[in-house]
Design an enzyme around this catalytic site. Structure first.
Site, PDB file in Angstrom:
ATOM      1  N   ILE A   1       0.797  -1.355  -0.008  1.00 46.38           N
ATOM      2  CA  ILE A   1      -0.007   0.125  -0.064  1.00 46.38           C
ATOM      3  C   ILE A   1       1.095   1.287   0.044  1.00 46.38           C
ATOM      4  CG2 ILE A   1      -0.286   0.502   2.748  1.00 46.38           C
ATOM      5  CD1 ILE A   1      -3.270   0.639   1.945  1.00 46.38           C
TER       6      ILE A   1
ATOM      7  N   HIS B   1       6.039 -12.050   5.547  1.00 51.26           N
ATOM      8  CA  HIS B   1       5.916 -11.668   4.327  1.00 51.26           C
ATOM      9  C   HIS B   1       7.311 -11.232   3.796  1.00 51.26           C
ATOM     10  CE1 HIS B   1       5.383  -8.289   7.229  1.00 51.26           C
ATOM     11  NE2 HIS B   1       6.049  -7.518   6.254  1.00 51.26           N
TER      12      HIS B   1
END
Ligand code: 5GP
Ligand code: ZN
Length: 115
Positions: free
Chosen positions: A32, A101
């Site tokens: 994002i 991640h």
């Protein structure tokens, strides 16, 4: 799925994301707040808090995440020029989302060591 985990909600589709790849083991989507022209996060569908919490039985999943990063880099066309893969772990490592991640960053020059 872990309660109140942002990335588990992205895996479940409860929070929208710009997905670039998914399979039975992982999901990859655009960060994002991109730090490079391409900034993709590759996460396991299974909730693992961090690299620090990965277990022996997660070894195949860990390899799958890295191999997927390499595949996405080739597919996006910057593999030959080069790219950066990052796994931030725990507070000194700068981890802010506690669902493991891999960051895949590409499309610009990176310096080493990172800050
Ligand atoms: P970390 O700091 O834990 O290594 O990386 C977390 C990353 O998740 C950051 O780069 C941050 O921009 C990204 N991120 C945080 N919230 C969201 C979100 O709701 N959607 C997406 N696509 N990325 C997020
Ligand atoms: Zn999670």
């Amino acid at each position: 799925m872990s309660e109140n985990c942002l990335f588990c909600k992205i895996v479940a589709g409860d929070i929208p994301s710009a997905k670039v790849y998914e399979d039975e083991v992982c999901v990859a989507f655009n960060d994002i707040s991109p730090q490079a022209p391409t900034h993709v996060l590759i996460i396991p569908r299974k909730h693992i808090d961090s690299l620090d919490k990965a277990e022996k039985t997660d070894k195949e999943t860990l390899g799958h995440l890295l191999f997927t990063a390499a595949e996405i880099a080739r597919e996006k066309g910057f593999a030959a020029d080069g790219y950066r893969t990052v796994i931030n772990t725990n507070s000194d490592g700068g981890q802010t989302v506690f669902h493991l991640h891999v960051h895949l960053l590409g499309g610009r020059l990176f310096v080493f060591p990172p800050g």
